[in-house]
Design a protein around this motif. Structure first.
Motif, PDB file in Angstrom:
ATOM      1  N   LEU A   1       0.823  -1.206   0.000  1.00  0.00           N
ATOM      2  CA  LEU A   1       0.000   0.000   0.000  1.00  0.00           C
ATOM      3  C   LEU A   1       0.857   1.256   0.000  1.00  0.00           C
ATOM      4  CD1 LEU A   1      -3.078  -0.511   2.379  1.00  0.00           C
ATOM      5  CD2 LEU A   1      -2.956  -0.725  -0.094  1.00  0.00           C
ATOM      6  N   VAL A   2       1.922   1.246   0.792  1.00  0.00           N
ATOM      7  CA  VAL A   2       2.812   2.411   0.864  1.00  0.00           C
ATOM      8  C   VAL A   2       3.496   2.656  -0.479  1.00  0.00           C
ATOM      9  CG1 VAL A   2       4.944   3.301   1.900  1.00  0.00           C
ATOM     10  CG2 VAL A   2       3.201   2.235   3.351  1.00  0.00           C
ATOM     11  N   ASN A   3       3.870   1.573  -1.157  1.00  0.00           N
ATOM     12  CA  ASN A   3       4.658   1.688  -2.394  1.00  0.00           C
ATOM     13  C   ASN A   3       3.833   1.460  -3.662  1.00  0.00           C
ATOM     14  OD1 ASN A   3       7.641   1.863  -1.374  1.00  0.00           O
ATOM     15  ND2 ASN A   3       6.687   0.273  -0.131  1.00  0.00           N
ATOM     16  N   GLN A   4       2.514   1.530  -3.545  1.00  0.00           N
ATOM     17  CA  GLN A   4       1.640   1.158  -4.652  1.00  0.00           C
ATOM     18  C   GLN A   4       1.836   2.011  -5.901  1.00  0.00           C
ATOM     19  OE1 GLN A   4      -2.868   1.169  -4.146  1.00  0.00           O
ATOM     20  NE2 GLN A   4      -2.372  -1.007  -4.178  1.00  0.00           N
ATOM     21  N   GLU A   5       1.926   3.312  -5.746  1.00  0.00           N
ATOM     22  CA  GLU A   5       2.055   4.186  -6.905  1.00  0.00           C
ATOM     23  C   GLU A   5       3.372   3.945  -7.639  1.00  0.00           C
ATOM     24  OE1 GLU A   5      -0.304   6.054  -8.295  1.00  0.00           O
ATOM     25  OE2 GLU A   5      -1.559   5.140  -6.761  1.00  0.00           O
ATOM     26  N   GLU A   6       4.447   3.721  -6.879  1.00  0.00           N
ATOM     27  CA  GLU A   6       5.735   3.453  -7.513  1.00  0.00           C
ATOM     28  C   GLU A   6       5.690   2.145  -8.299  1.00  0.00           C
ATOM     29  OE1 GLU A   6       5.264   4.434  -4.491  1.00  0.00           O
ATOM     30  OE2 GLU A   6       6.476   6.228  -4.165  1.00  0.00           O
ATOM     31  N   ILE A   7       5.041   1.131  -7.741  1.00  0.00           N
ATOM     32  CA  ILE A   7       4.942  -0.160  -8.425  1.00  0.00           C
ATOM     33  C   ILE A   7       4.075  -0.035  -9.667  1.00  0.00           C
ATOM     34  CG2 ILE A   7       4.095  -2.538  -8.216  1.00  0.00           C
ATOM     35  CD1 ILE A   7       4.829  -2.387  -5.227  1.00  0.00           C
TER      36      ILE A   7
ATOM     37  N   THR B   1       4.058  -1.928 -17.914  1.00  0.00           N
ATOM     38  CA  THR B   1       4.395  -1.644 -19.305  1.00  0.00           C
ATOM     39  C   THR B   1       3.364  -2.276 -20.228  1.00  0.00           C
ATOM     40  OG1 THR B   1       5.787  -3.629 -19.454  1.00  0.00           O
ATOM     41  CG2 THR B   1       6.858  -1.567 -18.814  1.00  0.00           C
ATOM     42  N   GLY B   2       3.348  -1.814 -21.480  1.00  0.00           N
ATOM     43  CA  GLY B   2       2.425  -2.399 -22.449  1.00  0.00           C
ATOM     44  C   GLY B   2       1.795  -1.324 -23.305  1.00  0.00           C
ATOM     45  N   GLY B   3       0.905  -1.745 -24.188  1.00  0.00           N
ATOM     46  CA  GLY B   3       0.263  -0.821 -25.112  1.00  0.00           C
ATOM     47  C   GLY B   3      -1.069  -0.346 -24.596  1.00  0.00           C
ATOM     48  N   ALA B   4      -2.150  -0.917 -25.136  1.00  0.00           N
ATOM     49  CA  ALA B   4      -3.499  -0.488 -24.767  1.00  0.00           C
ATOM     50  C   ALA B   4      -3.764  -0.735 -23.294  1.00  0.00           C
ATOM     51  CB  ALA B   4      -4.527  -1.237 -25.618  1.00  0.00           C
ATOM     52  N   GLN B   5      -3.207  -1.833 -22.758  1.00  0.00           N
ATOM     53  CA  GLN B   5      -3.400  -2.152 -21.345  1.00  0.00           C
ATOM     54  C   GLN B   5      -2.043  -2.401 -20.717  1.00  0.00           C
ATOM     55  OE1 GLN B   5      -6.601  -4.862 -19.559  1.00  0.00           O
ATOM     56  NE2 GLN B   5      -4.851  -6.227 -19.549  1.00  0.00           N
ATOM     57  N   GLU B   6      -1.648  -1.518 -19.791  1.00  0.00           N
ATOM     58  CA  GLU B   6      -0.350  -1.675 -19.142  1.00  0.00           C
ATOM     59  C   GLU B   6      -0.403  -2.778 -18.102  1.00  0.00           C
ATOM     60  OE1 GLU B   6       0.780   2.156 -17.691  1.00  0.00           O
ATOM     61  OE2 GLU B   6       1.575   2.762 -19.634  1.00  0.00           O
ATOM     62  N   ASN B   7       0.645  -3.615 -18.094  1.00  0.00           N
ATOM     63  CA  ASN B   7       0.666  -4.774 -17.213  1.00  0.00           C
ATOM     64  C   ASN B   7       1.934  -4.809 -16.367  1.00  0.00           C
ATOM     65  OD1 ASN B   7      -1.688  -5.644 -18.507  1.00  0.00           O
ATOM     66  ND2 ASN B   7      -0.525  -6.809 -20.035  1.00  0.00           N
ATOM     67  N   LEU B   8       1.805  -5.402 -15.194  1.00  0.00           N
ATOM     68  CA  LEU B   8       2.952  -5.758 -14.381  1.00  0.00           C
ATOM     69  C   LEU B   8       3.291  -7.220 -14.665  1.00  0.00           C
ATOM     70  CD1 LEU B   8       1.759  -4.173 -11.016  1.00  0.00           C
ATOM     71  CD2 LEU B   8       3.702  -3.379 -12.379  1.00  0.00           C
ATOM     72  N   SER B   9       4.418  -7.660 -14.182  1.00  0.00           N
ATOM     73  CA  SER B   9       4.774  -9.073 -14.292  1.00  0.00           C
ATOM     74  C   SER B   9       5.191  -9.589 -12.930  1.00  0.00           C
ATOM     75  CB  SER B   9       5.932  -9.267 -15.283  1.00  0.00           C
ATOM     76  OG  SER B   9       7.134  -8.741 -14.748  1.00  0.00           O
ATOM     77  N   GLN B  10       5.158 -10.912 -12.784  1.00  0.00           N
ATOM     78  CA  GLN B  10       5.570 -11.506 -11.518  1.00  0.00           C
ATOM     79  C   GLN B  10       7.043 -11.215 -11.250  1.00  0.00           C
ATOM     80  OE1 GLN B  10       4.116 -15.484 -10.528  1.00  0.00           O
ATOM     81  NE2 GLN B  10       6.183 -16.017  -9.845  1.00  0.00           N
ATOM     82  N   ASP B  11       7.862 -11.185 -12.304  1.00  0.00           N
ATOM     83  CA  ASP B  11       9.293 -10.894 -12.129  1.00  0.00           C
ATOM     84  C   ASP B  11       9.512  -9.487 -11.597  1.00  0.00           C
ATOM     85  OD1 ASP B  11      10.001 -13.401 -12.987  1.00  0.00           O
ATOM     86  OD2 ASP B  11      10.438 -12.801 -15.047  1.00  0.00           O
ATOM     87  N   VAL B  12       8.739  -8.531 -12.112  1.00  0.00           N
ATOM     88  CA  VAL B  12       8.863  -7.145 -11.650  1.00  0.00           C
ATOM     89  C   VAL B  12       8.483  -7.041 -10.180  1.00  0.00           C
ATOM     90  CG1 VAL B  12       7.841  -4.836 -11.833  1.00  0.00           C
ATOM     91  CG2 VAL B  12       8.583  -6.052 -13.895  1.00  0.00           C
ATOM     92  N   ILE B  13       7.385  -7.687  -9.803  1.00  0.00           N
ATOM     93  CA  ILE B  13       6.942  -7.641  -8.403  1.00  0.00           C
ATOM     94  C   ILE B  13       7.951  -8.341  -7.502  1.00  0.00           C
ATOM     95  CG2 ILE B  13       5.123  -8.360  -6.806  1.00  0.00           C
ATOM     96  CD1 ILE B  13       3.186  -8.168  -9.245  1.00  0.00           C
ATOM     97  N   SER B  14       8.450  -9.486  -7.952  1.00  0.00           N
ATOM     98  CA  SER B  14       9.420 -10.249  -7.164  1.00  0.00           C
ATOM     99  C   SER B  14      10.685  -9.460  -6.899  1.00  0.00           C
ATOM    100  CB  SER B  14       9.766 -11.552  -7.896  1.00  0.00           C
ATOM    101  OG  SER B  14      10.740 -12.284  -7.191  1.00  0.00           O
ATOM    102  N   ALA B  15      11.067  -8.607  -7.844  1.00  0.00           N
ATOM    103  CA  ALA B  15      12.316  -7.854  -7.724  1.00  0.00           C
ATOM    104  C   ALA B  15      12.187  -6.595  -6.882  1.00  0.00           C
ATOM    105  CB  ALA B  15      12.826  -7.489  -9.117  1.00  0.00           C
ATOM    106  N   GLN B  16      10.975  -6.261  -6.428  1.00  0.00           N
ATOM    107  CA  GLN B  16      10.793  -5.040  -5.648  1.00  0.00           C
ATOM    108  C   GLN B  16      11.543  -5.107  -4.320  1.00  0.00           C
ATOM    109  OE1 GLN B  16       9.306  -2.137  -6.824  1.00  0.00           O
ATOM    110  NE2 GLN B  16       9.676  -3.509  -8.557  1.00  0.00           N
ATOM    111  N   PRO B  17      12.236  -4.021  -3.968  1.00  0.00           N
ATOM    112  CA  PRO B  17      12.995  -4.027  -2.707  1.00  0.00           C
ATOM    113  C   PRO B  17      12.081  -3.984  -1.490  1.00  0.00           C
ATOM    114  CG  PRO B  17      13.079  -1.862  -3.744  1.00  0.00           C
ATOM    115  CD  PRO B  17      12.405  -2.773  -4.723  1.00  0.00           C
ATOM    116  N   ILE B  18      12.497  -4.648  -0.455  1.00  0.00           N
ATOM    117  CA  ILE B  18      11.754  -4.640   0.813  1.00  0.00           C
ATOM    118  C   ILE B  18      12.743  -4.933   1.940  1.00  0.00           C
ATOM    119  CG2 ILE B  18      11.147  -7.103   0.658  1.00  0.00           C
ATOM    120  CD1 ILE B  18       8.489  -6.438   2.023  1.00  0.00           C
ATOM    121  N   LEU B  19      12.547  -4.300   3.062  1.00  0.00           N
ATOM    122  CA  LEU B  19      13.403  -4.570   4.210  1.00  0.00           C
ATOM    123  C   LEU B  19      13.039  -5.932   4.807  1.00  0.00           C
ATOM    124  CD1 LEU B  19      13.613  -1.114   6.007  1.00  0.00           C
ATOM    125  CD2 LEU B  19      15.561  -2.500   5.254  1.00  0.00           C
TER     126      LEU B  19
END
Length: 377
Positions: free
Chosen positions: A307-313, A318-336
């Protein structure tokens, strides 16, 4: 006894000729007035219709709204203007038919089905004024109507109270998170037992879901397992799903059972980057990133971290008509990653209250639905 609605209502056609009313609203399929998103720069607002408190407006064109009819009762403002495309009407005698009671009737799914069935037209389907007047409505004594309305509004007030508490809990959790894990934290000089890692490291397991073939009825004809879609992931607690799949559907697709207490992030569509906290074992579609955590404390911490980092995520989509996230992108997000659970325990306590609020809303909403269904009995 059922009565013809046309005997109790009349159309209203007051135009904004003097331009005194400036609040422009629309009517949503959730049966509420809402601020209009129309671009009105250079528009002549004098031809717009005026609707005043206690009056209704509805959109006669029904083919654009799926199974819902856009109709609402103005009660939040003294007046507003709406597009000429809407039909405005009012109850003739409020001591014979309570407007709020009538609005309850309009909220019934049976009314939506009736209106869609009686809509007609070729290029677009319309539920016109004549058809609206032929709607059959139960009209008990006014005292009984007001009693029913009071009961419904009591439930609505409790729902709103819980929604406000949810908002407060979210703000509290995010403030606590920033204070503890963002403000005055030096990434190069972290406290003992803390380290910067990734969401993939933090979770016990990450997986997506799958959709059984829609052409095979055997995969959808039995409610063996809940099946979650991204549209249902809305920064919320999830107790149940809109659709279910069969045992065969689970075995013959990439769908997987995700345990209670997991965190889900929507990867595609309008809810991309929004999260859900599971309070039911469920399968999901392939557009859900499902994160199984090592403990309830970790799951609560991860939910509020997102929730804190939602806008950054969301900006990473990425994508054209519909922008998508991927599991790899989410997995790589930094967290303490913090070994000491006591530092994260407060988020678990907030999540428990969070779950209770969502659960009460669910029960209260079901009670409202039951009350609406009894109106036609």
């Amino acid at each position: 006894m059922m009565k013809r609605l046309g005997d109790y209502i009349r159309p209203v056609d007051v135009r904004n000729r003097d331009l005194k009313v400036t609040r422009l609203l629309g009517v949503s399929i959730t049966k509420e007035f809402m601020p209009s998103i129309a671009n009105i720069v250079g528009t002549d607002l004098s031809a717009y219709k005026v609707v005043t408190k206690g009056q209704f407006a509805y959109g006669p064109v029904t083919s654009r709204n799926g199974d819902k009819i856009s109709v609402a009762l103005l009660d939040g403002y003294d007046d507003a203007i709406i597009s000429q495309a809407y039909t405005v009407f009012e109850v003739v005698d409020t001591n014979a038919l309570d407007p709020e009671y009538l609005m309850m009737w309009f909220r019934r799914p049976e009314f939506d089905r009736y209106a869609r069935f009686h809509s007609h037209g070729s290029a677009r389907e319309v539920f016109d004024w004549e058809e609206m007047c032929e709607v059959q409505v139960p009209v008990p004594a006014i005292e009984k109507q007001r009693e029913t309305v009071a009961e419904y509004n009591t439930l609505a007030t409790r729902i709103e109270t819980n929604k406000k508490l949810i908002s407060t809990l979210e703000q509290t959790a995010q403030t606590l998170y920033r204070h503890t894990f963002v403000d005055n934290i030096d990434p190069n000089n972290l406290p003992e037992g803390w380290r910067m890692g990734t969401v993939g490291e933090f979770c016990a397991k990450m997986t997506s879901g799958g959709t059984p073939s829609r052409t095979n009825n055997d995969y959808w004809n039995s409610k063996d397992y809940p099946w979650l879609k991204t549209g249902e992931v809305q920064n919320n607690v999830i107790f149940e799903t809109e659709e279910y799949i069969s045992e065969a559907g689970l075995k013959n697709s990439s769908a997987k059972l995700i345990p209670t207490g997991s965190v889900v992030m929507a990867m595609y569509g309008a809810t991309a980057a929004q999260v859900g906290y599971l309070q039911c074992e469920t399968t999901t579609n392939q557009a859900c990133c499902n994160m199984i955590c090592k403990s309830e404390v970790d799951a609560a911490f991860l939910y509020f971290h997102f929730l804190v980092n939602q806008e950054e995520i969301k900006r990473l989509a990425t994508g054209g008509a519909q922008e998508n996230l991927s599991q790899d992108v989410i997995s790589a997000q930094p967290i303490l990653i913090v070994d000491d659970n006591s530092v994260k325990q407060a988020f678990s306590a907030i999540m428990q209250k969070f779950v209770c609020c969502f659960k009460e809303i669910k029960i209260l909403t079901q009670t409202q639905t039951l009350l609406l269904s009894k109106m036609g009995a």
